[in-house]
Design an enzyme around this catalytic site. Structure first.
Site, PDB file in Angstrom:
ATOM      1  N   SER A  22      49.745 -53.265 150.046  1.00 36.88           N
ATOM      2  CA  SER A  22      51.208 -53.260 149.991  1.00 36.88           C
ATOM      3  C   SER A  22      51.639 -52.832 148.589  1.00 36.88           C
ATOM      4  O   SER A  22      51.139 -53.380 147.603  1.00 36.88           O
ATOM      5  CB  SER A  22      51.758 -54.654 150.291  1.00 36.88           C
ATOM      6  OG  SER A  22      51.410 -55.067 151.602  1.00 36.88           O
ATOM      7  N   ASN A  24      53.682 -53.556 146.320  1.00 38.20           N
ATOM      8  CA  ASN A  24      54.599 -54.486 145.660  1.00 38.20           C
ATOM      9  C   ASN A  24      53.992 -55.033 144.375  1.00 38.20           C
ATOM     10  O   ASN A  24      54.420 -56.057 143.856  1.00 38.20           O
ATOM     11  CB  ASN A  24      54.989 -55.625 146.607  1.00 38.20           C
ATOM     12  CG  ASN A  24      53.785 -56.352 147.183  1.00 38.20           C
ATOM     13  OD1 ASN A  24      52.665 -56.217 146.683  1.00 38.20           O
ATOM     14  ND2 ASN A  24      53.991 -57.112 148.234  1.00 38.20           N
ATOM     15  N   SER A 268      45.930 -63.391 143.089  1.00 38.08           N
ATOM     16  CA  SER A 268      47.228 -63.087 143.677  1.00 38.08           C
ATOM     17  C   SER A 268      48.064 -62.278 142.699  1.00 38.08           C
ATOM     18  O   SER A 268      48.150 -62.612 141.517  1.00 38.08           O
ATOM     19  CB  SER A 268      47.963 -64.382 144.035  1.00 38.08           C
ATOM     20  OG  SER A 268      49.312 -64.135 144.367  1.00 38.08           O
ATOM     21  N   LYS A 269      48.677 -61.204 143.220  1.00 41.54           N
ATOM     22  CA  LYS A 269      49.585 -60.410 142.387  1.00 41.54           C
ATOM     23  C   LYS A 269      50.754 -61.263 141.896  1.00 41.54           C
ATOM     24  O   LYS A 269      51.184 -61.157 140.750  1.00 41.54           O
ATOM     25  CB  LYS A 269      50.120 -59.224 143.192  1.00 41.54           C
ATOM     26  CG  LYS A 269      49.132 -58.113 143.409  1.00 41.54           C
ATOM     27  CD  LYS A 269      49.743 -56.933 144.121  1.00 41.54           C
ATOM     28  CE  LYS A 269      49.926 -57.159 145.591  1.00 41.54           C
ATOM     29  NZ  LYS A 269      50.269 -55.930 146.335  1.00 41.54           N
ATOM     30  N   SER A 270      51.271 -62.125 142.791  1.00 40.85           N
ATOM     31  CA  SER A 270      52.446 -62.916 142.449  1.00 40.85           C
ATOM     32  C   SER A 270      52.160 -63.959 141.377  1.00 40.85           C
ATOM     33  O   SER A 270      53.087 -64.470 140.748  1.00 40.85           O
ATOM     34  CB  SER A 270      53.000 -63.602 143.705  1.00 40.85           C
ATOM     35  OG  SER A 270      52.053 -64.507 144.240  1.00 40.85           O
TER      36      SER A 270
END
Length: 296
Positions: A22, A24, A268-270
């Site tokens: 994705s 993002n 995790s990217k977040s």
């Protein structure tokens, strides 16, 4: 009905693998492991390697991240077919699948807000949760008249289209799949889609959920092998059910180990996992990345 893998085997021919990020955020080592495994397996089997950009969430997808993702894949030495498939270009495909499920009487409209769901569940401490830890949807709207729902949709109310899980299982049976171990040994898995409850298939602002889009995309691209992280193992139950309902072939599945951070949690990217671009800027090579993800 008994567990089934019927109508599941892909057509004979070259095996087809895919990596589906994705856009993002930037890729991290967890993404690198998945991309490299798919690339290596495609090369070892004489198969095809595809890249799919999962940009259906237009509120978060960014063209600059897509460009950086593709640049990172090129840097890693991953050879894949062009052009890449972008979910944002295939809304009609998802709409057709959704209409087909609706024609079977398996889709209903939910207008319940997240706050309403939280309040309902908070008053019931023993309420079941799905494999991801979220409360199972209580079924608000499942038995509402279609005409009333249509009026509210036309009025612009926020809503979600959900799969009536009990009816779907009654129609398709309990699905199963073939799970390949790291050495390629297959193991039959009996799925439990009921554990997820009435999953979302689409929303007012999104033409398809991940569950619906991924099975439509894999079917459209002829994907024969889905190699992805172990965190998606349980979701395969929903994907196999949708494949059976839509008459799509079931790929072989392999859910690989996750790359964990120092805290023992998956990257995790977040949560700020170090990106491949950061590692590159610090002087890492593609061989270093292979070593860091345990591929030698």
């Amino acid at each position: 009905m008994p567990p089934s893998t019927a109508a599941a085997e892909p057509a004979a021919g070259r095996r087809v693998f895919r990596f589906a990020p994705s856009p993002n955020g930037d890729l991290h080592l967890g993404h690198a492991l998945s991309a490299l495994l798919n690339h290596d397996l495609a090369r070892a089997t004489g198969g095809r390697m595809l890249v799919r950009i999962e940009d259906i969430d237009t509120s978060r997808a960014r063209p600059e991240f897509e460009a950086r993702i593709l640049d990172d894949l090129d840097w890693l030495g991953i050879a894949y077919e062009r052009p890449v498939r972008r979910q944002s270009a295939h809304g009609p495909d998802y709409r057709a699948a959704l209409d087909r499920l609706a024609g079977m009487g398996l889709v209903y409209t939910s207008f319940a807000s997240r706050g309403e769901i939280r309040a309902f569940v908070a008053a019931r401490p023993d309420w079941p949760h799905d494999p991801d830890g979220a409360p199972v949807y209580p079924g608000f709207g499942r038995d509402d008249p279609h005409a009333a729902a249509r009026t509210r949709i036309l009025a612009g109310e926020p809503h979600a289209l959900r799969l009536d899980m009990a009816r779907a299982i009654a129609r398709a049976g309990t699905p199963g799949w073939r799970e390949d171990a790291a050495d390629g040994t297959p193991a039959p898995i009996t799925a439990d889609p009921a554990a997820w409850g009435d999953v979302v298939l689409a929303r007012k602002d999104a033409p398809a959920s991940y569950h619906l889009a991924v099975v439509v995309d894999d079917g459209a691209q002829g994907v024969t092998d889905v190699v992805r992280g172990a965190d998606l193992f349980a979701a395969t139950a929903v994907h196999r059910l949708l494949q059976q309902l839509l008459g799509l072939p079931a790929p072989r599945y392999r859910h690989h180990r996750l790359v964990l951070g120092a805290d023992g949690r998956k990257l995790s990217k977040s949560e700020g996992a170090a990106s491949l671009r950061t590692l590159r800027a610090e002087g890492a090579t593609p061989a270093d990345v292979r070593r860091l993800v345990g591929l030698g």
